[in-house]
Design an enzyme around this catalytic site. Sequence first.
Site, PDB file in Angstrom:
ATOM      1  N   SER A  94      63.958 -35.442   5.597  1.00  0.00           N
ATOM      2  CA  SER A  94      63.133 -34.714   6.572  1.00  0.00           C
ATOM      3  C   SER A  94      61.683 -35.052   6.273  1.00  0.00           C
ATOM      4  O   SER A  94      61.049 -34.423   5.432  1.00  0.00           O
ATOM      5  CB  SER A  94      63.371 -33.206   6.453  1.00  0.00           C
ATOM      6  N   LYS A 169      64.260 -32.441  13.822  1.00  0.00           N
ATOM      7  CA  LYS A 169      64.682 -31.750  12.596  1.00  0.00           C
ATOM      8  C   LYS A 169      63.750 -30.595  12.274  1.00  0.00           C
ATOM      9  O   LYS A 169      64.199 -29.535  11.803  1.00  0.00           O
ATOM     10  CB  LYS A 169      64.715 -32.737  11.425  1.00  0.00           C
ATOM     11  N   LYS A 237      59.250 -27.406   2.502  1.00  0.00           N
ATOM     12  CA  LYS A 237      58.561 -28.643   2.870  1.00  0.00           C
ATOM     13  C   LYS A 237      58.604 -28.856   4.382  1.00  0.00           C
ATOM     14  O   LYS A 237      57.602 -29.194   5.023  1.00  0.00           O
ATOM     15  CB  LYS A 237      59.202 -29.828   2.159  1.00  0.00           C
TER      16      LYS A 237
END
Length: 292
Positions: A94, A169, A237
């Site tokens: 990601s 995502k 994150k």
Amino acid sequence: MYTVGFIGLGNMGLPMAINILKKSKAPVLGADVIPASLKKFEAAGGTPAKDNDEIIAKCNLIFLSLPRNEIVDSVCRAIIAAKESGTIIVDTSSTAPSVIRSLYALAKEKGIGLLDAPVSGGVSGAEQGTLAVMAGGDRNVFDAVRPYLAYMGSTVTYMGGSGCGDVAKLANNMIVGIHLVAMAEAFAFAKKAGLDPTTLYEAIKGGFAQSAVLDAKAMKMIHRDFSASARIAVHYKDIKNAKNLANEMEVPVPATDLVLEYMRRMDEAGLINEDQCALVKVPEKDMGVVVE
């Protein structure tokens, strides 16, 4: 014909690499900084590489599953510097869209294909080969490697140009984060009001509040099992990447801001490497209850 390499054999990367290995029935070279991961990969029939450089030298289809933007950036730059036209990089991490788009431009100049192809479905989905794969990049590159993506996922979708897979995502993980925070708050609230958490789960799991997040995380939370199948740190994150992109676009994301605050507090408490369901500790602290 592709010679396949896989860099990053962690909780997600290892089962993805094993699925490619077993379903393609072709050799796969794997690299990781943790020796135990390489041993597991070798036990499954994979070929351990001594380092990333060996994979870069020998492979022309290289998958990445790496935890941080800066590592993806460093590894991709090493591949781009060493390889020639015809190589394809598939980043299943990601990664921030801005990072992957910069790398895409560098790769394009050398005739190297770069797909951002992040996945959703957790460790169980990676093990079962049922991940949702969201891919961005050149359509012809996607079409060339789609069979390999299908070895890892039951849903493989081309989202558009470079970075579009990573944006998808981020949207996915914004939704998942909001579900996690809603579940944590609701169960702490219910426990404070005198309800039994297990009975509550049984009562609502077939109703409109049912979700994959509820099914995967509620009982893990209630049983106080905070061993990480999906670490808050990795999700954090992604939420920070989403917030950064929202700031670039100058749009508000108030629900995501709340998720970010929950995760910031877990980081501050030194609990960032626990499972996502451990987010319940934030409302537990605020309400003076324990959901169990």
